[in-house]
Design a protein around this motif. Sequence first.
Motif, mmCIF file in Angstrom:
data_model
loop_
_atom_site.group_PDB
_atom_site.id
_atom_site.type_symbol
_atom_site.label_atom_id
_atom_site.label_comp_id
_atom_site.label_asym_id
_atom_site.label_seq_id
_atom_site.Cartn_x
_atom_site.Cartn_y
_atom_site.Cartn_z
ATOM 1 N N ARG A 21 0.818 -1.219 0.000
ATOM 2 C CA ARG A 21 0.000 0.000 0.000
ATOM 3 C C ARG A 21 0.851 1.270 0.000
ATOM 4 N NH1 ARG A 21 -3.870 -3.159 3.061
ATOM 5 N NH2 ARG A 21 -2.672 -2.810 4.956
ATOM 6 N N ALA A 22 1.941 1.283 0.768
ATOM 7 C CA ALA A 22 2.792 2.467 0.817
ATOM 8 C C ALA A 22 3.423 2.739 -0.552
ATOM 9 C CB ALA A 22 3.880 2.293 1.881
ATOM 10 N N THR A 23 3.823 1.676 -1.245
ATOM 11 C CA THR A 23 4.388 1.835 -2.593
ATOM 12 C C THR A 23 3.345 2.402 -3.538
ATOM 13 O OG1 THR A 23 5.924 -0.001 -2.273
ATOM 14 C CG2 THR A 23 5.400 0.598 -4.544
ATOM 15 N N TYR A 24 2.116 1.888 -3.469
ATOM 16 C CA TYR A 24 1.058 2.379 -4.348
ATOM 17 C C TYR A 24 0.750 3.851 -4.068
ATOM 18 C CZ TYR A 24 0.212 -2.611 -5.190
ATOM 19 O OH TYR A 24 0.348 -3.930 -5.518
ATOM 20 N N ARG A 25 0.774 4.221 -2.809
ATOM 21 C CA ARG A 25 0.489 5.620 -2.462
ATOM 22 C C ARG A 25 1.584 6.541 -3.011
ATOM 23 N NH1 ARG A 25 -3.177 7.833 0.973
ATOM 24 N NH2 ARG A 25 -2.795 10.024 1.489
ATOM 25 N N ARG A 26 2.844 6.108 -2.922
ATOM 26 C CA ARG A 26 3.944 6.922 -3.469
ATOM 27 C C ARG A 26 3.806 7.065 -4.977
ATOM 28 N NH1 ARG A 26 7.048 4.154 0.499
ATOM 29 N NH2 ARG A 26 7.660 2.558 -1.031
ATOM 30 N N ARG A 27 3.392 5.982 -5.642
ATOM 31 C CA ARG A 27 3.216 6.058 -7.089
ATOM 32 C C ARG A 27 2.128 7.067 -7.467
ATOM 33 N NH1 ARG A 27 3.316 -0.444 -8.622
ATOM 34 N NH2 ARG A 27 5.582 -0.717 -8.426
ATOM 35 N N ALA A 28 1.010 7.018 -6.780
ATOM 36 C CA ALA A 28 -0.078 7.960 -7.071
ATOM 37 C C ALA A 28 0.340 9.393 -6.741
ATOM 38 C CB ALA A 28 -1.326 7.570 -6.285
ATOM 39 N N SER A 29 1.020 9.571 -5.617
ATOM 40 C CA SER A 29 1.424 10.913 -5.182
ATOM 41 C C SER A 29 2.448 11.548 -6.112
ATOM 42 C CB SER A 29 1.986 10.853 -3.760
ATOM 43 O OG SER A 29 1.013 10.379 -2.840
ATOM 44 N N ALA A 30 3.154 10.730 -6.886
ATOM 45 C CA ALA A 30 4.137 11.274 -7.827
ATOM 46 C C ALA A 30 3.489 12.171 -8.870
ATOM 47 C CB ALA A 30 4.883 10.126 -8.510
ATOM 48 N N LEU A 31 2.163 12.011 -9.074
ATOM 49 C CA LEU A 31 1.441 12.839 -10.061
ATOM 50 C C LEU A 31 1.007 14.184 -9.494
ATOM 51 C CD1 LEU A 31 0.707 11.939 -13.025
ATOM 52 C CD2 LEU A 31 1.397 10.073 -11.537
ATOM 53 N N LEU A 32 1.038 14.350 -8.174
ATOM 54 C CA LEU A 32 0.504 15.566 -7.553
ATOM 55 C C LEU A 32 1.158 16.860 -8.051
ATOM 56 C CD1 LEU A 32 -0.056 14.368 -3.874
ATOM 57 C CD2 LEU A 32 -1.802 15.010 -5.542
ATOM 58 N N PRO A 33 2.476 16.890 -8.333
ATOM 59 C CA PRO A 33 3.040 18.145 -8.860
ATOM 60 C C PRO A 33 2.538 18.514 -10.251
ATOM 61 C CG PRO A 33 4.761 16.744 -7.923
ATOM 62 C CD PRO A 33 3.532 15.911 -8.034
ATOM 63 N N PHE A 34 1.897 17.571 -10.932
ATOM 64 C CA PHE A 34 1.516 17.807 -12.319
ATOM 65 C C PHE A 34 0.011 17.864 -12.543
ATOM 66 C CE2 PHE A 34 5.433 15.284 -12.020
ATOM 67 C CZ PHE A 34 6.339 16.194 -12.566
ATOM 68 N N THR A 35 -0.783 17.326 -11.599
ATOM 69 C CA THR A 35 -2.241 17.363 -11.726
ATOM 70 C C THR A 35 -2.854 17.194 -10.342
ATOM 71 O OG1 THR A 35 -4.188 16.388 -12.786
ATOM 72 C CG2 THR A 35 -2.420 14.880 -12.151
ATOM 73 N N THR A 36 -3.994 17.795 -10.131
ATOM 74 C CA THR A 36 -4.680 17.663 -8.843
ATOM 75 C C THR A 36 -6.088 17.098 -8.988
ATOM 76 O OG1 THR A 36 -5.409 19.967 -9.044
ATOM 77 C CG2 THR A 36 -3.410 19.546 -7.744
ATOM 78 N N THR A 37 -6.655 17.191 -10.203
ATOM 79 C CA THR A 37 -8.059 16.783 -10.353
ATOM 80 C C THR A 37 -8.285 15.944 -11.611
ATOM 81 O OG1 THR A 37 -8.515 18.884 -11.467
ATOM 82 C CG2 THR A 37 -8.981 18.763 -9.093
ATOM 83 N N PRO A 38 -7.616 14.802 -11.771
ATOM 84 C CA PRO A 38 -7.927 13.956 -12.929
ATOM 85 C C PRO A 38 -9.337 13.386 -12.820
ATOM 86 C CG PRO A 38 -6.427 12.819 -11.437
ATOM 87 C CD PRO A 38 -6.572 14.213 -10.919
ATOM 88 N N VAL A 39 -10.098 13.494 -13.889
ATOM 89 C CA VAL A 39 -11.471 12.980 -13.886
ATOM 90 C C VAL A 39 -11.465 11.468 -14.059
ATOM 91 C CG1 VAL A 39 -13.702 13.039 -15.063
ATOM 92 C CG2 VAL A 39 -12.375 15.154 -14.765
ATOM 93 N N ALA A 40 -10.690 10.985 -15.018
ATOM 94 C CA ALA A 40 -10.664 9.549 -15.314
ATOM 95 C C ALA A 40 -9.229 9.073 -15.462
ATOM 96 C CB ALA A 40 -11.452 9.262 -16.588
ATOM 97 N N TRP A 41 -8.942 7.922 -14.881
ATOM 98 C CA TRP A 41 -7.589 7.357 -14.833
ATOM 99 C C TRP A 41 -7.670 5.907 -15.284
ATOM 100 C CZ3 TRP A 41 -3.654 9.202 -10.762
ATOM 101 C CH2 TRP A 41 -2.485 8.421 -10.783
ATOM 102 N N LEU A 42 -6.836 5.525 -16.250
ATOM 103 C CA LEU A 42 -6.754 4.140 -16.698
ATOM 104 C C LEU A 42 -5.448 3.534 -16.190
ATOM 105 C CD1 LEU A 42 -7.764 1.737 -18.461
ATOM 106 C CD2 LEU A 42 -6.422 2.727 -20.346
ATOM 107 N N ASP A 43 -5.568 2.469 -15.405
ATOM 108 C CA ASP A 43 -4.393 1.757 -14.911
ATOM 109 C C ASP A 43 -4.206 0.492 -15.745
ATOM 110 O OD1 ASP A 43 -2.199 1.189 -13.218
ATOM 111 O OD2 ASP A 43 -3.447 -0.168 -12.033
ATOM 112 N N VAL A 44 -3.152 0.476 -16.551
ATOM 113 C CA VAL A 44 -2.853 -0.658 -17.429
ATOM 114 C C VAL A 44 -2.021 -1.666 -16.633
ATOM 115 C CG1 VAL A 44 -1.771 -1.376 -19.588
ATOM 116 C CG2 VAL A 44 -2.898 0.857 -19.430
ATOM 117 N N GLY A 45 -2.438 -2.917 -16.689
ATOM 118 C CA GLY A 45 -1.788 -3.931 -15.855
ATOM 119 C C GLY A 45 -2.311 -3.863 -14.430
ATOM 120 N N ALA A 46 -3.605 -3.638 -14.308
ATOM 121 C CA ALA A 46 -4.205 -3.380 -12.995
ATOM 122 C C ALA A 46 -4.248 -4.607 -12.094
ATOM 123 C CB ALA A 46 -5.628 -2.837 -13.174
#
Length: 308
Positions: free
Chosen positions: A54-79
């Motif tokens: 879970r901590a790894t997944y949270r770091r991966r998601a948080s890496a996007l915060l400097p570039f976007t704050t409100t994505p409407v739709a997200w596709l995770d490939v290899g989910a």
Amino acid sequence: MQLKPGVFRLDRCRQCGHVFQNPRLSAEGLQYYYRDFYDGMNFSKMQKGMRRKRATYRRRASALLPFTTTPVAWLDVGAAHGHFCKTARNVFPGTLFHGLDASASLAEAVVQGHVDRAFQMELPALLNSPLRATGYDVISMFHVLEHVTDPRTYLECAMELLKPGGLMVIEVPNPACPMARLLGRYWLPWLQPQHLHLAPRHNIVRLLGELGWDVLLADEGAAHDPIDVTAAVALFANQHLPVAPAPWHVAEPTRSGQLLRRAGWLVALPLLLVGHVVDKAIVGPLLRMSGQGNAIRIIARSPRRAIS
């Protein structure tokens, strides 16, 4: 890792550093080695392992915060089982998460509420599917490109599926990591025979530029997973101890062999604990600081207008 029969060779291009499986398995061969790895016999074990990340997944998601704050739709490939999407909701609570994977386990991710929508197919098939969404703000491919026969096609598909100016985040193993040379065949990210391509960062960045992506971040430290030494001990023990019962073994494991295997893992346990401490306290911090970790993270933006 499952001790299925087979010996696999990796070659490295002397000119650019690209590492590739040679000869490469056919689609049928890959299916044989994937079978019972993420699903089937190994499903419960894989579920437990993913829950612990879970901590790894949270770091991966948080890496996007400097570039976007409100994505409407997200596709995770290899989910896979949707555990990343479940954790990423805590970082982006208003986002719709769609998951794509060839594995049948993705259906369970919908039932569990980990993803809002599931596509059980390969990414190129989604382009021609009536299920295709109108466009995504973010597409993630965490440890996907090394598994596919044609990574370039996947990057082109991602650009087609993103809205103009949308973001893509990818992570892949770093074949230039010092631990790859130090540990040799016992470096976990080689992961044969599943990993077909292991490209160095400069190759990926160059390819993205050729395709029209704007690379915002290319990092070899932040995505490091501190598991190299621990995994090397486990892989060594797994290979050299008597095999566990499995339908792909020609000879039925003996009772004495199973007792020896259990005893061997008891002996290996202290070494695993030492490896865990070394990974967390020494190797991991050093590789992150030096920017030579075992994984590459790249964030890129698709063109804001169509490329002519």
